[in-house]
Write a protein that holds these residues in place. Sequence first.
Motif, PDB file in Angstrom:
ATOM      1  N   THR A  31     -11.134  11.002  11.111  1.00 53.56           N
ATOM      2  CA  THR A  31     -12.576  11.194  10.913  1.00 53.56           C
ATOM      3  C   THR A  31     -13.294   9.856  10.764  1.00 53.56           C
ATOM      4  OG1 THR A  31     -12.421  11.372   8.498  1.00 53.56           O
ATOM      5  CG2 THR A  31     -12.143  13.394   9.777  1.00 53.56           C
ATOM      6  N   PHE A  32     -12.574   8.848  10.268  1.00 47.77           N
ATOM      7  CA  PHE A  32     -13.119   7.489  10.201  1.00 47.77           C
ATOM      8  C   PHE A  32     -11.962   6.520  10.011  1.00 47.77           C
ATOM      9  CE2 PHE A  32     -12.833   8.533   5.683  1.00 47.77           C
ATOM     10  CZ  PHE A  32     -12.456   7.334   5.083  1.00 47.77           C
ATOM     11  N   PHE A  33     -12.239   5.252  10.218  1.00 46.62           N
ATOM     12  CA  PHE A  33     -11.274   4.177  10.005  1.00 46.62           C
ATOM     13  C   PHE A  33     -11.951   3.109   9.170  1.00 46.62           C
ATOM     14  CE2 PHE A  33     -10.235   6.471  13.767  1.00 46.62           C
ATOM     15  CZ  PHE A  33      -8.848   6.540  13.783  1.00 46.62           C
ATOM     16  N   TYR A  34     -11.187   2.462   8.311  1.00 46.55           N
ATOM     17  CA  TYR A  34     -11.799   1.419   7.486  1.00 46.55           C
ATOM     18  C   TYR A  34     -11.166   0.063   7.793  1.00 46.55           C
ATOM     19  CZ  TYR A  34      -7.864   1.308   4.105  1.00 46.55           C
ATOM     20  OH  TYR A  34      -6.642   1.153   3.493  1.00 46.55           O
ATOM     21  N   ALA A  35     -12.001  -0.961   7.773  1.00 51.41           N
ATOM     22  CA  ALA A  35     -11.555  -2.331   8.016  1.00 51.41           C
ATOM     23  C   ALA A  35     -11.815  -3.159   6.763  1.00 51.41           C
ATOM     24  CB  ALA A  35     -12.302  -2.929   9.203  1.00 51.41           C
ATOM     25  N   VAL A  36     -10.970  -4.161   6.558  1.00 52.45           N
ATOM     26  CA  VAL A  36     -11.090  -5.031   5.386  1.00 52.45           C
ATOM     27  C   VAL A  36     -11.472  -6.424   5.870  1.00 52.45           C
ATOM     28  CG1 VAL A  36      -9.938  -5.906   3.327  1.00 52.45           C
ATOM     29  CG2 VAL A  36      -9.321  -3.656   4.240  1.00 52.45           C
ATOM     30  N   LYS A  37     -12.654  -6.875   5.481  1.00 53.31           N
ATOM     31  CA  LYS A  37     -13.193  -8.134   5.995  1.00 53.31           C
ATOM     32  C   LYS A  37     -12.338  -9.339   5.641  1.00 53.31           C
ATOM     33  CE  LYS A  37     -17.209  -7.111   4.164  1.00 53.31           C
ATOM     34  NZ  LYS A  37     -18.614  -7.209   3.702  1.00 53.31           N
ATOM     35  N   THR A  38     -11.688  -9.311   4.481  1.00 53.99           N
ATOM     36  CA  THR A  38     -10.930 -10.482   4.035  1.00 53.99           C
ATOM     37  C   THR A  38      -9.590 -10.632   4.745  1.00 53.99           C
ATOM     38  OG1 THR A  38     -10.157  -9.128   2.195  1.00 53.99           O
ATOM     39  CG2 THR A  38     -11.978 -10.643   1.754  1.00 53.99           C
ATOM     40  N   THR A  39      -9.096  -9.552   5.366  1.00 49.03           N
ATOM     41  CA  THR A  39      -7.823  -9.632   6.081  1.00 49.03           C
ATOM     42  C   THR A  39      -7.991  -9.520   7.587  1.00 49.03           C
ATOM     43  OG1 THR A  39      -7.421  -7.243   5.968  1.00 49.03           O
ATOM     44  CG2 THR A  39      -6.599  -8.592   4.124  1.00 49.03           C
ATOM     45  N   GLY A  40      -9.126  -8.965   8.041  1.00 45.96           N
ATOM     46  CA  GLY A  40      -9.330  -8.772   9.467  1.00 45.96           C
ATOM     47  C   GLY A  40      -8.525  -7.614  10.028  1.00 45.96           C
ATOM     48  N   ILE A  41      -8.116  -6.677   9.170  1.00 45.78           N
ATOM     49  CA  ILE A  41      -7.259  -5.559   9.576  1.00 45.78           C
ATOM     50  C   ILE A  41      -7.982  -4.234   9.342  1.00 45.78           C
ATOM     51  CG2 ILE A  41      -5.135  -4.304   8.939  1.00 45.78           C
ATOM     52  CD1 ILE A  41      -3.857  -7.039   8.422  1.00 45.78           C
ATOM     53  N   TYR A  42      -7.750  -3.250  10.242  1.00 42.35           N
ATOM     54  CA  TYR A  42      -8.320  -1.915  10.017  1.00 42.35           C
ATOM     55  C   TYR A  42      -7.209  -0.878   9.891  1.00 42.35           C
ATOM     56  CZ  TYR A  42      -7.754  -0.608  15.005  1.00 42.35           C
ATOM     57  OH  TYR A  42      -7.258  -0.310  16.249  1.00 42.35           O
ATOM     58  N   CYS A  43      -7.518   0.201   9.148  1.00 41.20           N
ATOM     59  CA  CYS A  43      -6.509   1.185   8.740  1.00 41.20           C
ATOM     60  C   CYS A  43      -7.029   2.609   8.849  1.00 41.20           C
ATOM     61  CB  CYS A  43      -6.109   0.962   7.272  1.00 41.20           C
ATOM     62  SG  CYS A  43      -5.393  -0.636   6.896  1.00 41.20           S
ATOM     63  N   ARG A  44      -6.066   3.546   8.740  1.00 37.91           N
ATOM     64  CA  ARG A  44      -6.396   4.952   8.525  1.00 37.91           C
ATOM     65  C   ARG A  44      -6.730   5.141   7.034  1.00 37.91           C
ATOM     66  NH1 ARG A  44      -3.766   8.067  12.663  1.00 37.91           N
ATOM     67  NH2 ARG A  44      -2.206   6.848  13.799  1.00 37.91           N
ATOM     68  N   PRO A  45      -7.482   6.175   6.686  1.00 39.52           N
ATOM     69  CA  PRO A  45      -7.721   6.453   5.258  1.00 39.52           C
ATOM     70  C   PRO A  45      -6.440   6.664   4.466  1.00 39.52           C
ATOM     71  CG  PRO A  45      -9.272   7.679   6.612  1.00 39.52           C
ATOM     72  CD  PRO A  45      -8.279   7.049   7.561  1.00 39.52           C
ATOM     73  N   SER A  46      -5.389   7.189   5.116  1.00 39.89           N
ATOM     74  CA  SER A  46      -4.153   7.501   4.402  1.00 39.89           C
ATOM     75  C   SER A  46      -3.223   6.303   4.231  1.00 39.89           C
ATOM     76  CB  SER A  46      -3.386   8.602   5.155  1.00 39.89           C
ATOM     77  OG  SER A  46      -2.994   8.135   6.443  1.00 39.89           O
ATOM     78  N   CYS A  47      -3.629   5.117   4.682  1.00 50.92           N
ATOM     79  CA  CYS A  47      -2.740   3.952   4.625  1.00 50.92           C
ATOM     80  C   CYS A  47      -2.271   3.687   3.193  1.00 50.92           C
ATOM     81  CB  CYS A  47      -3.440   2.712   5.175  1.00 50.92           C
ATOM     82  SG  CYS A  47      -2.341   1.293   5.329  1.00 50.92           S
TER      83      CYS A  47
END
Length: 199
Positions: A31-47
């Motif tokens: 339904t959505f994906f989240y990215a973390v600005k400090t690492t430059g990586i994006y994930c699933r909500p369940s990560c």
Amino acid sequence: MPHTKSPIPPVLPTQEQWDAIIQNDSAYDGTFFYAVKTTGIYCRPSCKSKPPLQQHVEIFPSPDRAAAAQFRPCKRCKPEGRQLPDEEWVLQLTELIQQRYAEPLPLQELADRIHGSPYHIQRTFSRIMGTTPAEYTQQIRIQQASRLLTTTKLPITEVAAAVGLTNASHFSTLFRKLTGKTPTEYRNLSLEKEALLDE
């Protein structure tokens, strides 16, 4: 290195989305994906990776949009549905170590930063690089210490601290193991070479 290249204004998580991230709620996967600005990586909500700080999170509707904003897929949760090549993953690790060699870098810290498991990091890094992450970190530290010994007049203890080795005795032992000389011998040899060149 902080991620600052997102070409569109960031979309911040709603409270519902943030709760899903913190709780690793797989019901929100896709339904959505989240990215973390400090690492430059994006994930699933369940990560299952270490939770980020909320202010560092951006929300994307799809992996393609996250990739277009120059975020990389997480190695652990594989949000784009395919596995990142091991060679590329190890490259990320070496770059991280080269940037942060002066900090404590236990295996779990490396795993948290690039979203992998300590076991997989150790096994994959050793297979591709022929050395462990810890040994590679020590090599980088001694390389940087060698540079400081020959280009500065810093005391040995300060050189050690500058490369993340706060125990001077351990630093000297490690330096000699990897170079064949003590830090003082290495510096004196460099000074002798410079004197000969100046004659």
